[in-house]
Design a protein around this motif. Structure first.
Motif, PDB file in Angstrom:
ATOM      1  N   ARG A  77     -62.026 -35.817 -36.947  1.00  0.00           N
ATOM      2  CA  ARG A  77     -60.989 -34.933 -36.435  1.00  0.00           C
ATOM      3  C   ARG A  77     -59.647 -35.220 -37.109  1.00  0.00           C
ATOM      4  O   ARG A  77     -58.779 -34.354 -37.183  1.00  0.00           O
ATOM      5  CB  ARG A  77     -60.840 -35.113 -34.925  1.00  0.00           C
ATOM      6  N   GLU A  96     -59.538 -18.500 -33.571  1.00  0.00           N
ATOM      7  CA  GLU A  96     -60.314 -19.549 -32.898  1.00  0.00           C
ATOM      8  C   GLU A  96     -60.904 -20.531 -33.908  1.00  0.00           C
ATOM      9  O   GLU A  96     -60.975 -21.737 -33.657  1.00  0.00           O
ATOM     10  CB  GLU A  96     -61.440 -18.922 -32.068  1.00  0.00           C
ATOM     11  N   ARG A 103     -58.249 -27.504 -30.685  1.00  0.00           N
ATOM     12  CA  ARG A 103     -58.972 -27.367 -29.415  1.00  0.00           C
ATOM     13  C   ARG A 103     -59.717 -28.652 -29.069  1.00  0.00           C
ATOM     14  O   ARG A 103     -59.686 -29.115 -27.926  1.00  0.00           O
ATOM     15  CB  ARG A 103     -59.950 -26.197 -29.528  1.00  0.00           C
ATOM     16  N   LEU A 104     -60.378 -29.227 -30.086  1.00  0.00           N
ATOM     17  CA  LEU A 104     -61.111 -30.478 -29.845  1.00  0.00           C
ATOM     18  C   LEU A 104     -60.140 -31.601 -29.459  1.00  0.00           C
ATOM     19  O   LEU A 104     -60.491 -32.503 -28.703  1.00  0.00           O
ATOM     20  CB  LEU A 104     -61.893 -30.896 -31.093  1.00  0.00           C
ATOM     21  N   LEU A 105     -58.924 -31.510 -30.000  1.00  0.00           N
ATOM     22  CA  LEU A 105     -57.940 -32.552 -29.717  1.00  0.00           C
ATOM     23  C   LEU A 105     -57.174 -32.285 -28.429  1.00  0.00           C
ATOM     24  O   LEU A 105     -56.339 -33.081 -28.027  1.00  0.00           O
ATOM     25  CB  LEU A 105     -56.959 -32.657 -30.889  1.00  0.00           C
ATOM     26  N   GLY A 106     -57.419 -31.107 -27.828  1.00  0.00           N
ATOM     27  CA  GLY A 106     -56.801 -30.800 -26.544  1.00  0.00           C
ATOM     28  C   GLY A 106     -55.359 -30.321 -26.640  1.00  0.00           C
ATOM     29  O   GLY A 106     -54.572 -30.505 -25.714  1.00  0.00           O
ATOM     30  N   TRP A 107     -55.024 -29.667 -27.739  1.00  0.00           N
ATOM     31  CA  TRP A 107     -53.688 -29.091 -27.853  1.00  0.00           C
ATOM     32  C   TRP A 107     -53.515 -27.971 -26.834  1.00  0.00           C
ATOM     33  O   TRP A 107     -54.473 -27.299 -26.465  1.00  0.00           O
ATOM     34  CB  TRP A 107     -53.463 -28.479 -29.242  1.00  0.00           C
ATOM     35  N   GLY A 108     -52.266 -27.686 -26.473  1.00  0.00           N
ATOM     36  CA  GLY A 108     -51.979 -26.547 -25.610  1.00  0.00           C
ATOM     37  C   GLY A 108     -52.132 -25.241 -26.386  1.00  0.00           C
ATOM     38  O   GLY A 108     -52.101 -25.229 -27.620  1.00  0.00           O
ATOM     39  N   THR A 112     -51.080 -24.356 -30.385  1.00  0.00           N
ATOM     40  CA  THR A 112     -52.159 -23.962 -31.290  1.00  0.00           C
ATOM     41  C   THR A 112     -51.836 -22.607 -31.925  1.00  0.00           C
ATOM     42  O   THR A 112     -52.008 -22.415 -33.131  1.00  0.00           O
ATOM     43  CB  THR A 112     -53.492 -23.880 -30.521  1.00  0.00           C
TER      44      THR A 112
ATOM     45  N   GLN B 137     -70.734 -31.414 -28.305  1.00  0.00           N
ATOM     46  CA  GLN B 137     -69.821 -30.289 -28.534  1.00  0.00           C
ATOM     47  C   GLN B 137     -70.440 -29.288 -29.492  1.00  0.00           C
ATOM     48  O   GLN B 137     -70.344 -28.079 -29.312  1.00  0.00           O
ATOM     49  CB  GLN B 137     -68.495 -30.808 -29.117  1.00  0.00           C
TER      50      GLN B 137
END
Lengths: 251, 534
Positions: A77, A96, A103-108, A112, B137
């Motif tokens: 990542r 997307e 997304r995998l890193l959990g950004w807002g 993004t 995932q």
């Protein structure tokens, strides 16, 4: 500063050494092309860096840390990767796809969206493309989206596996321009695997030529052009011939 | 005809609910197992061939046989679990049907799953790994969504197959739309067959269309189509659910109105209704209706499970899944006692009365008084013209005559015995379905046919049965059998001993078999009951 370091790295498959032992250092900020014929071990070398393959002997360090020490997925990542054949997720929109790693890193969502928008701009793609599905893109557009996806989370290291395969010459040039521009703008260390030297000779700061799992030549484009080894001569023959013909036409 | 359709339609709602419930449950069980197998195949691609091979072999077993095999299997499981856990497993009805159908639904589901995961392009998987997705995932975000349309196709095939195959659940005593089809085929009541088939087909078409809509929606990433398909399934669920609730309501009303008789003290307290079994032919339906009515008249709660496979019926009785049914001495001689050498009629009955209780806990409550035996039959006029009354007479003339048999007769012990004892050699030998056999005789394509001695067509078509003077054919006395769980039932039906002669049974059988002025088994049973002395 060393971005990537191979220390006697070796890959063995079915009792046969397919790569190495390999010692190689890539400095931070380098734009390095790895060239060679099919089966020379270029992709294997690339995959050792983000641990999509593991070294059977020796070590691979990224920013001074052994890649085998942590979690593989987390390592990947943090490293930009553009797959051979692009491999966009066909069920996700362009936005997307580009936003996959954030997304995998959990950004807002907002952060993004801004990053996706900026990357589309840098890739010289229209903003309206964000909502399109990958199936509706041309080969060149898909490649740029793939590149944008690799860079989305702002990695310092970028790995490109045959980014120019199956593209027409004009599109190749456009993509190569984008890669070069991104390399500078984002301050990257970039490793490009290619079987064709033409782009590497004009863009890369350094070229590593491989044959049968070993590095046979390593130097600046000018040094590679002057190399007398048969394997290297074979690789540069066709771009040189093309250059000569073009020069003759211009006279 | 209209009355026949009305009767058939009346049977549909309850069975439609059971049919759909069984099918959905079976596919759900299969889907759980398939999901596990698909994950195993995804993790270890080497076992893929093995898993698909094993699942494929299951598919080659005819569904009817698979259902029949589950019955003895569950009986064995039940015996083991009862011994060690003190819990018995129901071997008849829902469970064997569920397991067999689930096994049958496995192939399209596993194949759909494997093909679906296999359809994801290598570059996409490489990209998923390369950007740092974990294995989970990748499966959740990439592989499953991309495989969904193909998996949906597998689910669709499984669902349609299962709805079709669930009609066979009737043979293991599970309520389904097959009840109408099996009963209709045996009674030649085409309204029943037609309504049963139409209901099953309609159900399959509706579900197929709904799942097809979802599949197309997933393929084209159109959520509208997906929701339309889901809505169609929900509508079906609500409609069938409504039928089910309505049915329960009606049942409740029925029970409430029946409470009066309970208060009068005639009703016995039994936890479960008495189960009257019937194999899958007309005479059995009539006799089951007769017994059921008689027991109800004694205040018992009764349930009829008709259409049982011949191999299942006796096992079901011995295991207590069925409490009472009629079987035939010649059949029991081989199937229940494992005897091969024939015995004279009286001796056979004595041995059965002695050994069935000892070996299976089953009691012979009554010999009804008629036989349903294999026999050879001719047209009366033709037999008279040729001077044939017995098989001995026939043997002398057989070289110039042609025999038509039912499909299984030529592979049965009876045929071997006839050839051995009488030296029968016919000029021609053909096999037909039972309906066409009589036609072969009347049209002159055959001179002699095999027949069942209690068949209603014998009197109706003016046939004569040839006398078995040397006793080559075993006796097939109709015996009323009572299982081990409710042995007291024997006393309730003992009055039927010797009450039904073959002429009465033939006439009752003819009522349900004939094409015109057809009666239901219940009507024929009522007619028969009127004739009985007690």
């Amino acid at each position: 500063m060393v971005a990537i370091e191979f220390q006697a790295a070796q890959v063995v498959r079915g009792g046969r050494v397919i790569l190495g032992p390999l010692d190689l250092r890539v400095a931070v900020g380098g734009l390095v092309a790895v060239a060679g014929a099919s089966g020379a071990g270029k992709t294997t070398l690339l995959r050792l860096v983000n641990r999509m393959m593991a070294a059977d002997a020796g070590r691979v360090l990224v920013a001074g840390v052994d890649v085998a020490s942590g979690d593989g997925a987390a390592l990947r990542r943090g490293i930009g990767y553009a797959a051979q054949g692009v491999g966009l997720f066909p069920h996700w929109t362009v936005a997307e796809n580009i936003g996959a790693v954030p997304r995998l890193l959990g950004w807002g969502a907002g952060r993004t969206r801004e990053r996706v928008s900026a990357l589309l701009r840098m890739m010289e793609l229209p903003q309206a493309m964000a909502g399109r599905m990958p199936g509706a893109l041309s080969g060149g557009q898909a490649s740029r989206v793939g590149l944008a996806r690799a860079l989305a989370a702002g990695p310092k290291l970028l790995l490109l596996d045959e980014p120019f395969a199956a593209l027409d010459p004009e599109t190749r040039t456009g993509l190569a321009d984008r890669i070069e521009a991104m390399h500078r703008a984002e301050g990257l260390t970039t490793l490009i695997v290619t079987h064709d030297l033409a782009d590497a000779l004009t863009r890369a700061s350094r070229i590593v030529v491989m044959e049968a799992g070993l590095v046979v030549a390593d130097g600046t484009p000018a040094a590679i052009l002057a190399d007398a080894q048969p394997a290297v001569r074979a690789l540069v023959a066709s771009p040189l011939a093309l250059a000569r013909k073009l020069a003759a036409l211009q006279r | 005809m209209r009355a026949q359709f009305a009767r058939a339609l009346e049977m549909v709602p309850e069975r439609l609910v059971a049919h759909l419930g069984l099918s959905v449950a079976a596919v759900a069980v299969a889907a759980l197992v398939a999901a596990g197998l698909v994950l195993v195949m995804a993790a270890w691609p080497r076992v893929r061939g093995l898993v698909l091979g094993v699942v494929g072999v299951v598919q080659t077993i005819p569904a009817l046989a698979l259902l029949a095999l589950f019955y003895p299997f569950l009986l064995a499981v039940s015996a083991v679990s009862e011994r060690y856990l003190g819990v018995s497993v129901p071997a008849l009805g829902f469970l064997p049907a569920l397991l067999a159908l689930a096994l049958y639904a496995l192939l399209p589901l596993v194949r759909g799953g494997a093909d679906g995961l296999g359809s994801v392009p290598a570059a996409t998987l490489d990209a998923a790994d390369g950007i740092g997705m974990t294995r989970g995932q990748r499966l959740r975000l990439v592989e499953l969504p991309l495989a969904a349309p193909i998996m949906m196709g597998g689910l669709r095939t499984a669902m349609v197959w299962t709805i079709g195959a669930a009609t066979l659940a009737t043979t293991v005593g599970q309520k389904s739309l097959g009840d109408l089809i099996f009963a209709g085929l045996q009674l030649q009541d085409w309204a029943l067959v037609l309504v049963g088939c139409a209901a099953a087909a309609g159900l399959a078409i509706w579900v197929d269309a709904a799942l097809g809509r979802i599949e197309a929606g997933l393929r084209g990433r159109r959520s509208g189509a997906v929701w339309l398909g889901v809505a169609a399934l929900v509508a079906l669920g609500v409609a069938v659910g409504g039928l089910s609730v309505g049915g329960l309501f009606l049942q409740g009303v029925g029970q409430a109105s029946g409470a009066g008789s309970a208060a009068s003290g005639r009703t016995e307290t039994v936890s479960k209704p008495v189960v009257v079994g019937a194999k899958n032919f007309g005479e059995q339906y009539v006799l089951a209706a007769l017994i059921a009515e008689r027991l109800r008249g004694q205040g018992l709660e009764v349930e009829v499970r008709a259409g049982l496979g011949s191999a299942v019926a006796f096992k079901a009785l011995a295991a207590g899944d069925v409490d009472i049914y009629v079987d035939y001495s010649g059949t029991l001689w081989g199937a229940a006692l494992g005897r091969t050498a024939p015995a004279p009629r009286g001796e056979m009955l004595d041995v059965l009365r002695r050994e069935l209780p000892a070996r299976h806990g089953v009691n012979v409550a009554a010999a009804l008084g008629f036989e349903n035996a294999y026999a050879l039959a001719m047209q009366r006029a033709r037999a008279r013209a040729l001077g044939i009354k017995s098989l001995d007479d026939l043997a002398r003339r057989a070289g110039a005559l042609r025999l038509a048999t039912d499909i299984e007769f030529q592979s049965r012990e009876e045929w071997a015995a006839l050839q051995r004892v009488y030296g029968l050699r016919f000029a021609g030998l053909e096999s037909y379905t039972p309906v066409l056999m009589v036609r072969a005789l009347t049209s002159g394509r055959a001179d002699v046919i095999t027949a069942f001695s209690s068949d209603g067509r014998i009197a109706a078509d003016n046939l004569v049965l040839l006398e078995d003077t040397r006793g080559a054919l075993p006796a097939y006395d109709a015996l009323l059998l009572v299982g081990p769980k409710r042995p007291w039932l024997a006393a309730r039906v003992a009055g039927l001993e010797g009450q039904i002669d073959v002429a009465m049974m033939r006439e009752a059988n003819w009522m349900v078999d004939r094409g015109e002025d057809k009666r239901t088994p219940e009507q024929a049973a009522a007619w028969l009951a009127d004739k009985l002395a007690y």
